[in-house]
Design a protein around this motif. Structure first.
Motif, PDB file in Angstrom:
ATOM      1  N   LEU C 148       0.847  -1.198   0.000  1.00 19.00           N
ATOM      2  CA  LEU C 148       0.000   0.000   0.000  1.00 19.00           C
ATOM      3  C   LEU C 148       0.882   1.248   0.000  1.00 19.00           C
ATOM      4  CD1 LEU C 148      -2.821  -0.774   2.619  1.00 19.00           C
ATOM      5  CD2 LEU C 148      -3.010  -0.813   0.129  1.00 19.00           C
ATOM      6  N   LYS C 149       1.914   1.225   0.848  1.00 16.08           N
ATOM      7  CA  LYS C 149       2.843   2.349   0.949  1.00 16.08           C
ATOM      8  C   LYS C 149       3.541   2.585  -0.386  1.00 16.08           C
ATOM      9  CE  LYS C 149       6.238   1.761   3.870  1.00 16.08           C
ATOM     10  NZ  LYS C 149       6.893   1.639   5.188  1.00 16.08           N
ATOM     11  N   VAL C 152       1.392   4.355  -2.999  1.00 20.74           N
ATOM     12  CA  VAL C 152       1.301   5.800  -2.780  1.00 20.74           C
ATOM     13  C   VAL C 152       2.606   6.466  -3.227  1.00 20.74           C
ATOM     14  CG1 VAL C 152       1.015   7.631  -1.055  1.00 20.74           C
ATOM     15  CG2 VAL C 152      -0.385   5.560  -0.929  1.00 20.74           C
ATOM     16  N   MET C 155       2.452   6.820  -6.856  1.00 19.77           N
ATOM     17  CA  MET C 155       1.563   7.946  -7.218  1.00 19.77           C
ATOM     18  C   MET C 155       2.317   9.270  -7.099  1.00 19.77           C
ATOM     19  SD  MET C 155      -2.103   7.612  -5.347  1.00 19.77           S
ATOM     20  CE  MET C 155      -3.090   6.116  -5.388  1.00 19.77           C
ATOM     21  N   ARG C 156       3.056   9.413  -5.986  1.00 22.91           N
ATOM     22  CA  ARG C 156       3.777  10.645  -5.728  1.00 22.91           C
ATOM     23  C   ARG C 156       4.775  10.938  -6.849  1.00 22.91           C
ATOM     24  NH1 ARG C 156       5.897   9.540  -0.748  1.00 22.91           N
ATOM     25  NH2 ARG C 156       3.798   9.887   0.010  1.00 22.91           N
TER      26      ARG C 156
END
Lengths: 159, 159, 159, 159, 159, 159, 159, 159
Positions: C148-149, C152, C155-156
């Motif tokens: 999950l981390k 993200v 995405m960043r």
């Protein structure tokens, strides 16, 4: 012999209310369908309500949306059980207005409220009420319950 | 002859449900009162529900609060009309949970829902249902409606 | 060894509930999927619930919409943890009825409720529960959290 | 061996959360009680959450009111099952804020939510989870369910 | 000359509705107070509504709680403006039912709804309506607005 | 002679507010339509409000959505009756914000609120208010009520 | 130098709004307290709002209940940041009206809304805003955050 | 010099949050955009929050949906003003969860909440806050308010 009146405030409620007509037909129960508007034909509503039990009607199903006064007003002038169907009409706030203005009747004047757009259940409830006096109808309801079970059984096999 | 069962999930619901018992007594209708908990005595609930119509019961009034499953679950196993009374119990969120978990039954299994804490109206509705088969009860309801009118007339004079 | 039952009131709930099946498969946990309707097959529900822990099931995930009684009723007859998934079905009022009739269980009979349509989280929660007894499952959850981390983080970078 | 952490955002939540402590004590399960505030001690919360599974804790029960972030935030950093208790604290709008900010977690990070102020059920749920790995606990839950039934039976006799 | 009827469903609504009577008295406008119950005296309500404009009444203020049908039903049979006051009566769910069943009238039959328990504003609104035809009343309203301003000015000085 | 101002916060409210213009045209009542934004042109709003009764306006209809301040703010500076139309605009939460910020005015400053998007009823209410001073308008309203009845009668025949 | 205006619609809001005054005093920030009613003193409100930034005010805190127009109206005429405090006043429906009529401002005119009755947080937010330009204030906020942590630590030790 | 950080829990929030970026660009204020997930990257969120004021950031705008913990958690670790944007994401119940879990922060830790999906207003509010220390920004806001007025004036002419 057994007769259920299905009334609604506007023809636009018919697509929802048709479910009540259909399920009662399925149970072989006679229906009488009418447009009775609390706010546009209040006097006709009063006549209808006062005379329903004299006209051979056993149960009244009334559907309405928004500030839905039809079920409660008819209930105020008839000794018959009145089943209210909250309709999520175009002028309704997600159905909350329809539900609360039918359900929250004051002590003394009940309306048997069913789920939002729950006309099918209104029809079944009317049949259950008639089943109290007519065992043949009660047997049909027991059959119907059995069919519900079979449909789920069928779904299970189809998984 | 005419009999109404009044069941509730806990003795703590009795102060609310007593109104149903009282009004039915006023109408001279026999009642049977029981504690039937959907969540603590599920098997007894199933037995009660399945046999109610065989035990001479005509109508079932079921009161419950919070995630109120009793009325709907009993409705799923009886061919009798089930009247649900949403009780604003201590664990209820302003009554919304009680109302929605009784009212919003799926198609096929109706519960005749009355107002929050509306046990009195549940009793009157049960009487109206019995009135469909028993004209003497219907006459009593017409009398009751007449009394309601008189009380308002009295209030008006007292203004 | 580890087994999670995923039950729902109707086949129409499957598109929502599939997320629970998929994530459990991803964790390598055995699932058993069934249609169990509280209102249409109450007796089968009772049998299912009473025997689940004897049939090698560790956790039950139950999804239902509207007046959603399945999770709470199964919880009333099993010693296993029951995870309830409120489904925003076609007969639901924006999901409020599904949520409240699953969440607001009375003291004594818990249902572990997840978000509206949150079947994926129901699956992860079932895995977390199994992780309490099986360290290999707990490691998989830690891996999942790590993924999950990373997503993200990805995405960043893509911003 | 079996250990449940019971955390809450403020000492003012203790009267509600005590029910979880009491029922777990009744089941003979070890508890660890702590004040962990998401908004006032965010770093301690992170430490607590990250290390809980290394410190012999099996299940975390987290109670909070208003914009209740504690259960969800702890869930984001632990592989353990987290049970959230929405507390109707003095700054809560009838409990709706507490419920929604605990229940409506995004996909990937579940919180097992129980009823408003439902700390007792949180304790029972924790015991059910421990029962998955420890049959002795499961037997105690079956006993507890039996006692619930007996209490209703007792009420019935007292009517 | 100018006359406002203030009607309510029950004498128990009088403590709320008194505010309308008092403010109209303050404006020197004649009032007629009556108990008119939509559900207990539907026929009297019909008579009252149909004849109000013939009996010298200019504006009708109607207060009711719960499933509040009185304002809307009277509006359906009178050409006069009807002001509805949602009353938070004992059988009301935090006032939502009273508000929605008065406010959400269908197209064709308006009710001028004021705030929950807002009988004072109903009285002022009636005066504003009469001010449309009677300049002396309008002047009194301008005076009243001036007094409101002065009271705030006084509060400011008292800080 | 008789004049109704119809104001709204933005041109995007016009499709909803047009119903008020149309029905007033149907009643032969003069209208004045304007864009008056409480939040973008507060000073113009103040001018408009303060002078409306001096400019020959009898009734003000004000439509707005979201945090809808226009009706209440205009009401605070005019002695005229102000009818508020809650508009379900794109930035509104299902209309609840529009309704509550128009309806819940404090004691002293009424707004005559109609149903969500109920501009048609706002127009009729304005006509009813004008009918208090102008019998010809009242006769037109009686005609309109008669037409409503006929339309329902027509629906009934078409069933 | 740094100045925060704290305004409210009525002196009855002072018990709630006092929390903002107190916390700002604690931070050593000058405050100016006034009664400004949107509905009773609209013109004074306009004057106040238009001149606030010229009178040395940096931030405006506005509290109001019910159809709470004060924060949004002031925001429409000042370039300063306006913090809105929804007050659960006696005429409010559980605070929902206060919240929605402050929060749901249209694009272009923001109000920084805090929790229901959250005047303390309004004060802290005003301090945080002043901290953007004045590092000494920011240091005080960091101290305050540290004290919050210590208080929780103290609670933990007292368990 | 002036810098606003705009963070959001997921890239899927960017279409809503873009409005904040755009309006700040229009005001000539530097922005820093980042994906910071409270539940998937809690540790990065802690780092981000703790260091924001050291990294030259003046104001933080945080958008999130569902159980939206990002704004409140960041607010718990920064002395900067935090503006929360409730996003009506796909997993949100009509936005109520997003609003309540951002707005209803406990005493001590404010979040400046704007309307549902109100990212544009978040940007303007950030500019207003910067305007407290930088008169050039305040002048731009006064210009912007003037433009809003002109646009309404233009609409009026186009009627």
């Amino acid at each position: 012999m057994n007769k259920v009146a299905i009334i609604m405030g506007s023809k636009s409620d018919l697509p929802v209310m048709q479910d009540a007509i259909d399920i009662l037909k399925e149970f072989g129960i006679e229906t009488e369908v009418d447009i009775v508007s609390a706010h546009r034909t209040p006097e006709y509503m009063m006549d209808f309500g006062k005379n329903a039990h004299k006209n051979g009607i056993d149960v009244i199903i009334a559907g309405a949306g928004g500030a839905a006064h039809l079920p409660g007003m008819v209930a105020s002038i008839t000794p018959l059980p009145v089943i209210g169907v909250p309709v999520k009409s175009s002028n309704s706030i997600d159905g909350w207005d329809s539900i609360l203005s039918i359900l929250q009747m004051p002590g003394g004047v009940p309306v048997a409220t069913v789920a939002l757009n729950g006309a099918k259940n209104a029809g079944i409830l009317a049949a259950q009420i008639l089943g109290v006096k007519d065992e043949k109808v009660q047997v049909k309801i027991l059959d119907y319950m059995s069919q519900l079970k079979d449909k789920v059984q069928k779904m299970r096999e189809d998984l």
